[in-house]
Motif scaffolding. Structure first.
Motif, mmCIF file in Angstrom:
data_model
loop_
_atom_site.group_PDB
_atom_site.id
_atom_site.type_symbol
_atom_site.label_atom_id
_atom_site.label_comp_id
_atom_site.label_asym_id
_atom_site.label_seq_id
_atom_site.Cartn_x
_atom_site.Cartn_y
_atom_site.Cartn_z
ATOM 1 N N VAL A 91 -5.269 7.012 5.683
ATOM 2 C CA VAL A 91 -5.196 5.650 6.202
ATOM 3 C C VAL A 91 -6.607 5.149 6.545
ATOM 4 O O VAL A 91 -6.943 3.992 6.271
ATOM 5 C CB VAL A 91 -4.231 5.558 7.402
ATOM 6 N N ALA A 92 -7.439 6.002 7.096
ATOM 7 C CA ALA A 92 -8.825 5.615 7.399
ATOM 8 C C ALA A 92 -9.596 5.301 6.122
ATOM 9 O O ALA A 92 -10.342 4.311 6.066
ATOM 10 C CB ALA A 92 -9.520 6.720 8.191
ATOM 11 N N LEU A 93 -9.423 6.134 5.097
ATOM 12 C CA LEU A 93 -10.117 5.879 3.832
ATOM 13 C C LEU A 93 -9.625 4.573 3.215
ATOM 14 O O LEU A 93 -10.428 3.773 2.724
ATOM 15 C CB LEU A 93 -9.922 7.042 2.856
ATOM 16 N N ALA A 94 -8.334 4.332 3.255
ATOM 17 C CA ALA A 94 -7.786 3.089 2.706
ATOM 18 C C ALA A 94 -8.393 1.876 3.408
ATOM 19 O O ALA A 94 -8.743 0.883 2.761
ATOM 20 C CB ALA A 94 -6.265 3.091 2.836
ATOM 21 N N GLY A 98 -10.590 -0.600 1.289
ATOM 22 C CA GLY A 98 -9.750 -1.746 0.979
ATOM 23 C C GLY A 98 -8.666 -1.481 -0.055
ATOM 24 O O GLY A 98 -8.309 -2.363 -0.826
ATOM 25 N N GLU A 99 -8.160 -0.259 -0.075
ATOM 26 C CA GLU A 99 -7.084 0.109 -1.002
ATOM 27 C C GLU A 99 -5.927 0.726 -0.228
ATOM 28 O O GLU A 99 -6.101 1.164 0.902
ATOM 29 C CB GLU A 99 -7.597 1.118 -2.036
ATOM 30 N N ALA A 100 -4.782 0.796 -0.859
ATOM 31 C CA ALA A 100 -3.621 1.435 -0.242
ATOM 32 C C ALA A 100 -3.769 2.953 -0.315
ATOM 33 O O ALA A 100 -4.355 3.474 -1.271
ATOM 34 C CB ALA A 100 -2.338 1.006 -0.953
ATOM 35 N N ARG A 146 1.051 3.033 11.805
ATOM 36 C CA ARG A 146 2.492 2.712 11.782
ATOM 37 C C ARG A 146 2.860 1.981 10.498
ATOM 38 O O ARG A 146 3.875 2.265 9.884
ATOM 39 C CB ARG A 146 2.887 1.860 12.988
ATOM 40 N N ALA A 147 2.022 1.046 10.082
ATOM 41 C CA ALA A 147 2.302 0.255 8.878
ATOM 42 C C ALA A 147 2.252 1.109 7.613
ATOM 43 O O ALA A 147 2.940 0.809 6.637
ATOM 44 C CB ALA A 147 1.311 -0.906 8.777
ATOM 45 N N ALA A 148 1.474 2.177 7.617
ATOM 46 C CA ALA A 148 1.310 3.024 6.428
ATOM 47 C C ALA A 148 2.466 3.998 6.222
ATOM 48 O O ALA A 148 2.635 4.528 5.124
ATOM 49 C CB ALA A 148 -0.002 3.803 6.513
ATOM 50 N N CYS A 149 3.266 4.242 7.241
ATOM 51 C CA CYS A 149 4.346 5.239 7.146
ATOM 52 C C CYS A 149 5.258 5.044 5.946
ATOM 53 O O CYS A 149 5.423 5.968 5.140
ATOM 54 C CB CYS A 149 5.174 5.256 8.428
ATOM 55 N N PRO A 150 5.901 3.896 5.778
ATOM 56 C CA PRO A 150 6.867 3.762 4.682
ATOM 57 C C PRO A 150 6.246 3.977 3.300
ATOM 58 O O PRO A 150 6.855 4.622 2.441
ATOM 59 C CB PRO A 150 7.388 2.326 4.832
ATOM 60 N N GLY A 151 5.046 3.471 3.091
ATOM 61 C CA GLY A 151 4.400 3.600 1.786
ATOM 62 C C GLY A 151 4.060 5.034 1.425
ATOM 63 O O GLY A 151 3.896 5.359 0.241
ATOM 64 N N LEU A 152 3.938 5.887 2.425
ATOM 65 C CA LEU A 152 3.638 7.302 2.180
ATOM 66 C C LEU A 152 4.879 8.177 2.362
ATOM 67 O O LEU A 152 4.786 9.400 2.371
ATOM 68 C CB LEU A 152 2.498 7.772 3.089
ATOM 69 N N GLY A 153 6.039 7.541 2.503
ATOM 70 C CA GLY A 153 7.296 8.281 2.553
ATOM 71 C C GLY A 153 7.669 8.840 3.914
ATOM 72 O O GLY A 153 8.469 9.768 4.006
#
Length: 176
Positions: A91-94, A98-100, A146-153
């Motif tokens: 998430v920090a790297l994203a 500026g990428e998912a 929190r926002a990254a959770c669903p995209g990473l399963g």
């Protein structure tokens, strides 16, 4: 997954490391935060491996450390509790580039489907040599995670603000 790999994540200064120390005291296998270890080991204040100098370089180093940590306990026969890890570093790297975050990459080193979030807790938040950002930046980081959770399963399980003993009991109860 054969054995639980439980990731503690959430707000900087929310009590993750304190909770991890309590779990270790109770005899559980724990893995300390990769980012704090990188910052503590870095002797050069101008190093790009420090998050305040180059977030992308730091995040890549944290990813490498998190993978090494994960592999080191891959065959451990019981639960392992991680203080941050690959999820947080991705998430920090994203954010830095500026990428998912890459879900396929994350799937190669999976944690349990419920990530344990420790919420913002301004009364216990303190800065230190490894945590130079303020509480507002910690809140923004929490929201990104929190926002990254669903995209990473993953799904988020938020632990309430409570004593470290109560938090540990809440984590351990479902494990039997």
């Amino acid at each position: 997954m054969k054995h639980p790999r439980i990731l503690l994540t959430g707000c900087s200064g929310g009590g993750k490391s304190t909770l991890l120390d309590e779990l270790a005291r109770r005899g559980h296998r724990t893995v300390p935060e990769p980012g704090r270890r990188i910052v503590a080991a870095e002797g050069d204040p101008d190093s790009p491996r420090l998050p305040w100098n180059d977030l992308a370089c730091f995040a890549r180093a944290a990813i490498a450390q998190a993978i090494e940590d994960y592999e080191a306990v891959r065959d451990h026969p019981g639960p392992v509790f991680f203080d941050r890890g690959l999820f947080d570093a991705q998430v920090a790297l994203a954010q830095a580039v500026g990428e998912a975050p890459d879900a396929e990459f994350a799937a190669r080193h999976p944690y349990d489907s419920w990530l344990v979030f420790l919420p913002p807790w301004p009364e216990i938040y303190v800065g230190d040599a490894e945590r130079r950002h303020g509480f507002e930046a910690a809140l923004a980081e929490y929201d990104r995670l929190r926002a990254a959770c669903p995209g990473l399963g993953y799904k988020a399980q938020v632990l309430p603000r409570d004593t470290v003993a109560t938090r540990a009991e809440m984590l351990l109860a479902p494990l039997g």
